[in-house]
Design an enzyme around this catalytic site. Structure first.
Site, PDB file in Angstrom:
ATOM      1  N   LYS A   1       0.874  -1.170   0.000  1.00 26.88           N
ATOM      2  CA  LYS A   1       0.000   0.000   0.000  1.00 26.88           C
ATOM      3  C   LYS A   1       0.917   1.228   0.000  1.00 26.88           C
ATOM      4  O   LYS A   1       1.487   1.597   1.020  1.00 26.88           O
ATOM      5  CB  LYS A   1      -0.893  -0.049   1.249  1.00 26.88           C
ATOM      6  CG  LYS A   1      -1.378   1.272   1.791  1.00 26.88           C
ATOM      7  CD  LYS A   1      -2.391   1.962   0.913  1.00 26.88           C
ATOM      8  CE  LYS A   1      -2.771   3.300   1.533  1.00 26.88           C
ATOM      9  NZ  LYS A   1      -1.887   4.398   1.075  1.00 26.88           N
TER      10      LYS A   1
ATOM     11  N   GLU B   1       8.649   1.239  11.255  1.00 27.82           N
ATOM     12  CA  GLU B   1       9.748   2.201  11.066  1.00 27.82           C
ATOM     13  C   GLU B   1       9.106   3.574  11.114  1.00 27.82           C
ATOM     14  O   GLU B   1       8.367   3.944  10.195  1.00 27.82           O
ATOM     15  CB  GLU B   1      10.429   1.995   9.705  1.00 27.82           C
ATOM     16  CG  GLU B   1      11.110   0.661   9.534  1.00 27.82           C
ATOM     17  CD  GLU B   1      12.375   0.525  10.352  1.00 27.82           C
ATOM     18  OE1 GLU B   1      12.820   1.524  10.960  1.00 27.82           O
ATOM     19  OE2 GLU B   1      12.909  -0.582  10.407  1.00 27.82           O
TER      20      GLU B   1
ATOM     21  N   CYS C   1      13.105  10.531   7.551  1.00 30.93           N
ATOM     22  CA  CYS C   1      12.914  10.149   8.946  1.00 30.93           C
ATOM     23  C   CYS C   1      14.192  10.367   9.738  1.00 30.93           C
ATOM     24  O   CYS C   1      14.152  10.584  10.937  1.00 30.93           O
ATOM     25  CB  CYS C   1      12.486   8.688   9.000  1.00 30.93           C
ATOM     26  SG  CYS C   1      13.553   7.631   8.027  1.00 30.93           S
TER      27      CYS C   1
ATOM     28  N   GLU D   1       8.424  16.173  15.298  1.00 31.50           N
ATOM     29  CA  GLU D   1       8.993  15.960  13.972  1.00 31.50           C
ATOM     30  C   GLU D   1       8.356  16.936  12.975  1.00 31.50           C
ATOM     31  O   GLU D   1       7.149  16.906  12.762  1.00 31.50           O
ATOM     32  CB  GLU D   1       8.736  14.524  13.509  1.00 31.50           C
ATOM     33  CG  GLU D   1       9.444  14.202  12.218  1.00 31.50           C
ATOM     34  CD  GLU D   1       9.148  12.790  11.717  1.00 31.50           C
ATOM     35  OE1 GLU D   1       7.976  12.392  11.737  1.00 31.50           O
ATOM     36  OE2 GLU D   1      10.100  12.104  11.315  1.00 31.50           O
TER      37      GLU D   1
HETATM   38  P1  NAD Z   1       1.690   8.402   7.394  1.00 31.96           P
HETATM   39  O1  NAD Z   1       1.844   7.707   8.691  1.00 31.96           O
HETATM   40  O2  NAD Z   1       0.715   9.493   7.289  1.00 31.96           O
HETATM   41  O3  NAD Z   1       1.322   7.365   6.236  1.00 31.96           O
HETATM   42  C1  NAD Z   1       2.124   6.242   5.963  1.00 31.96           C
HETATM   43  C2  NAD Z   1       1.301   5.255   5.135  1.00 31.96           C
HETATM   44  O4  NAD Z   1       0.267   4.726   5.957  1.00 31.96           O
HETATM   45  C3  NAD Z   1       0.593   5.865   3.933  1.00 31.96           C
HETATM   46  O5  NAD Z   1       0.650   4.946   2.854  1.00 31.96           O
HETATM   47  C4  NAD Z   1      -0.834   6.020   4.417  1.00 31.96           C
HETATM   48  O6  NAD Z   1      -1.798   6.035   3.399  1.00 31.96           O
HETATM   49  C5  NAD Z   1      -0.968   4.760   5.248  1.00 31.96           C
HETATM   50  N1  NAD Z   1      -2.045   4.759   6.230  1.00 31.96           N
HETATM   51  C6  NAD Z   1      -2.518   5.777   6.963  1.00 31.96           C
HETATM   52  N2  NAD Z   1      -3.502   5.349   7.774  1.00 31.96           N
HETATM   53  C7  NAD Z   1      -3.650   4.020   7.550  1.00 31.96           C
HETATM   54  C8  NAD Z   1      -4.497   3.008   8.069  1.00 31.96           C
HETATM   55  N3  NAD Z   1      -5.393   3.273   9.023  1.00 31.96           N
HETATM   56  N4  NAD Z   1      -4.367   1.750   7.599  1.00 31.96           N
HETATM   57  C9  NAD Z   1      -3.461   1.454   6.653  1.00 31.96           C
HETATM   58  N5  NAD Z   1      -2.632   2.372   6.108  1.00 31.96           N
HETATM   59  C10 NAD Z   1      -2.722   3.639   6.558  1.00 31.96           C
HETATM   60  O7  NAD Z   1       3.158   8.897   7.018  1.00 31.96           O
HETATM   61  P2  NAD Z   1       3.584   9.832   5.811  1.00 31.96           P
HETATM   62  O8  NAD Z   1       3.120  11.217   6.102  1.00 31.96           O
HETATM   63  O9  NAD Z   1       3.221   9.194   4.525  1.00 31.96           O
HETATM   64  O10 NAD Z   1       5.191   9.762   5.926  1.00 31.96           O
HETATM   65  C11 NAD Z   1       5.939  10.576   6.765  1.00 31.96           C
HETATM   66  C12 NAD Z   1       6.293   9.864   8.049  1.00 31.96           C
HETATM   67  O11 NAD Z   1       6.984   8.656   7.753  1.00 31.96           O
HETATM   68  C13 NAD Z   1       7.226  10.653   8.928  1.00 31.96           C
HETATM   69  O12 NAD Z   1       6.796  10.601  10.265  1.00 31.96           O
HETATM   70  C14 NAD Z   1       8.550   9.952   8.788  1.00 31.96           C
HETATM   71  O13 NAD Z   1       9.431  10.096   9.849  1.00 31.96           O
HETATM   72  C15 NAD Z   1       8.122   8.554   8.594  1.00 31.96           C
HETATM   73  N6  NAD Z   1       9.177   7.773   7.929  1.00 31.96           N
HETATM   74  C16 NAD Z   1       9.880   6.845   8.657  1.00 31.96           C
HETATM   75  C17 NAD Z   1      10.926   6.147   8.067  1.00 31.96           C
HETATM   76  C18 NAD Z   1      11.717   5.109   8.822  1.00 31.96           C
HETATM   77  O14 NAD Z   1      12.295   4.229   8.200  1.00 31.96           O
HETATM   78  N7  NAD Z   1      11.784   5.157  10.126  1.00 31.96           N
HETATM   79  C19 NAD Z   1      11.233   6.367   6.741  1.00 31.96           C
HETATM   80  C20 NAD Z   1      10.509   7.321   6.041  1.00 31.96           C
HETATM   81  C21 NAD Z   1       9.464   8.003   6.643  1.00 31.96           C
END
Ligand code: NAD
Length: 498
Positions: A182, A256, A290, A391
């Site tokens: 997804k 992550e 991140c 963040e």
């Molecule tokens: P997000 O948490 O808003 O979304 C991540 C994914 O989850 C998206 O595909 C979203 O559509 C999906 N999602 C949201 N609600 C869901 C649900 N209820 N069920 C299933 N899927 C769902 O994050 P974002 O804004 O896309 O990305 C930014 C964040 O990601 C930042 O906090 C960043 O630090 C983190 N990040 C972490 C790493 C790592 O490896 N630690 C790497 C990159 C980004």
């Protein structure tokens, strides 16, 4: 993808080896962060699509060619995929840039690096060995098998779609699982395009599936009865929600999540290198990583001198079209994220921080209609302030002075996150001390932002659960079975546990 009747690209989902529309027939728009215009239409998936994809993945796991492959054959298929992806790297990078606004210079390098995960985990496939255990019971043979966990749901964010999907996909497939991906609703196109490489490599239908859509519409992915594990990368808020949803059916979960990483500069550091390392830690990828080094902890004795050099280099950042190899800072990827970064800049100003670089929207002509924020540096930050604790996920750096090692460690660890930390020093004793005391899954000494398929990556504290990359983590996609064989000619006393 088909070219639409207008100029929009129209994508389909990939389920069970077929390119399909969403069950509802609905689509949503994907915008280009540089032009701020819609460039593609993506199918808007819902629970019905999740169900179709999970069933396809489960069917591929249990019937057909995938479970019949030997580990060696699976490895060969993954390496073939790596070769195909290498030939598509440039085209995939261009889609990523159009969809998420990251620089072509970074995305081209990243997409060219992605195949390494498939080569590495492809090589690992047939090296996961069970053990024959010298068991303590007479006439008994005991050994272990490492088996796939089942259908894995891979949920990924928008900042590095293909790389972050790959960190899950390569080990999950190497372990023999099947997968439903997804991608983020903001950056789905590259993942759909990516599926063509799986088709070309000859993966059996249903081994890899993609459901696109908004999180709330496809939330059933974390609860679907056919999903055995959820591998999630994203914000800690969504991660916590998914962790709790998945717990209801006791699924395995790896997370992550976000970070608020300290980049710590001591007075004995090579200052020119440290300035570059700090700039790269926060302004590369427009701070949307991140691992962003969003808190600069600088030793008080060199604070003013260091900030002066930092601001001087920061001012030279070339902003503009992310598709140009000359650009150094691109737009923010999404409209909501653009607003969020600007809101945090206001919060920092209201908290009394001093703006020494940037501090708002970028209005340079070369930024056009894009969602640009000036690289921003605040001094006078206290670690308890929101700007130092939360963040931002944008090009915003908070500078916090410290007196000595003890204080640097205390401030560095005084956040809920623990994803990464940087340390700039030429003292070996100090390097080792900091590497030991900093509560972070990755510590970089005299470098920043280095990652590899060979080395484990993941978070301490609220930055996550589990690790990605490196040899050991393939076991996170496997389960261990203990097999007992009796060589006795007669079953002993049946009323006593053996
Ligand atoms: P997000 O948490 O808003 O979304 C991540 C994914 O989850 C998206 O595909 C979203 O559509 C999906 N999602 C949201 N609600 C869901 C649900 N209820 N069920 C299933 N899927 C769902 O994050 P974002 O804004 O896309 O990305 C930014 C964040 O990601 C930042 O906090 C960043 O630090 C983190 N990040 C972490 C790493 C790592 O490896 N630690 C790497 C990159 C980004």
């Amino acid at each position: 993808m088909d070219s639409g009747t207008q100029t929009l690209a129209r994508y389909k989902m990939f389920i069970g080896g077929q390119w399909v529309d969403s069950a509802s027939g609905q689509t949503f728009e994907s915008e280009n962060p540089f032009s701020s215009e819609t460039w593609a239409l993506i199918p808007r998936g819902n629970a019905e699509d999740v169900d179709r994809a999970c069933k396809a993945a489960h069917k591929a796991l249990t019937t057909g060619d995938w479970p019949k492959l030997t580990a060696t054959q699976r490895g060969a298929l993954l390496r073939k995929l790596g070769d195909i992806l290498a030939t598509k790297a440039k085209a995939l990078a261009e889609i990523e840039v159009r969809d998420n606004g990251k620089l072509i210079a970074e995305m081209a390098a990243q997409c060219a690096y992605v195949p390494q995960w498939y080569y590495y985990f492809g090589g690992l496939c047939d090296k996961i060995e069970g053990a024959v255990i010298p068991i303590d019971k007479p006439q008994t043979f005991n050994y272990t098998r490492h088996e796939p966990v089942g259908v894995v749901a891979c949920i990924v964010p928008w900042n590095s779609p293909l790389l972050l999907a790959t960190w899950k996909l390569a080990p999950a497939l190497a372990a023999g699982n099947t997968v439903v991906i997804k991608p983020s609703e903001f950056t789905s196109a590259s993942t759909l395009e990516f599926m063509k490489a799986f088709e070309e490599a000859g993966f059996p239908p249903g081994v890899v599936n993609v459901v696109t859509g908004f999180g709330a519409d496809v939330a059933s992915l974390a609860t679907h009865p056919l999903v055995a594990k959820v591998a999630f990368t994203g914000s800690d808020a969504t991660g916590a929600r998914i962790y709790s949803d998945a717990a209801k059916s006791l699924k395995r979960v790896s997370l992550e999540l976000g970070g608020k990483s300290p980049n710590i500069v001591f007075d004995d550091a090579n200052i020119e290198n440290a300035v570059k390392g700090v700039i790269s830690g926060i302004f590369a990828a427009t701070g949307q990583t991140c691992i962003a080094g969003s808190r600069l902890l600088v030793q008080r004795s060199i604070h003013d001198q260091f900030v002066e050099k930092l601001v001087a280099l920061g001012k030279t950042a070339r902003m503009g079209d992310p598709m140009s190899y000359d650009t150094q800072v691109g737009p923010v990827t999404t409209r909501p994220q653009y607003q969020k970064v600007l809101d945090y800049i206001d919060i920092a100003k209201k908290e009394g921080c001093v703006t020494v670089l940037g501090g708002g929207k970028a209005t340079r002509p070369e930024c056009g209609k894009g969602w640009f924020v000036e690289p921003t540096v605040f001094t006078g930050v206290r670690n308890a302030m929101r700007i130092a604790q939360e963040e931002v996920f944008g090009p915003v750096l908070s500078v916090i002075p410290f007196a000595d090692e003890e204080e640097a460690i205390a401030i560095g660890n005084d956040v809920v996150y623990g994803l990464a930390a940087g340390v700039w020093t030429q003292d070996m004793r100090r390097s080792l001390l900091m590497a030991e005391k900093l509560q972070a899954g990755t510590v970089w000494i005299n470098t920043y932002r280095a990652v590899s398929y060979l080395s484990p990556f993941g978070g301490y504290k609220r930055s996550g659960i589990g690790r990605e990359s490196g040899q050991e983590m393939i076991k996170e996609y496997m389960q261990t079975k203990s097999v007992w064989i009796s060589t006795a000619t007669e079953v002993p006393n049946p009323f006593v546990l053996r």
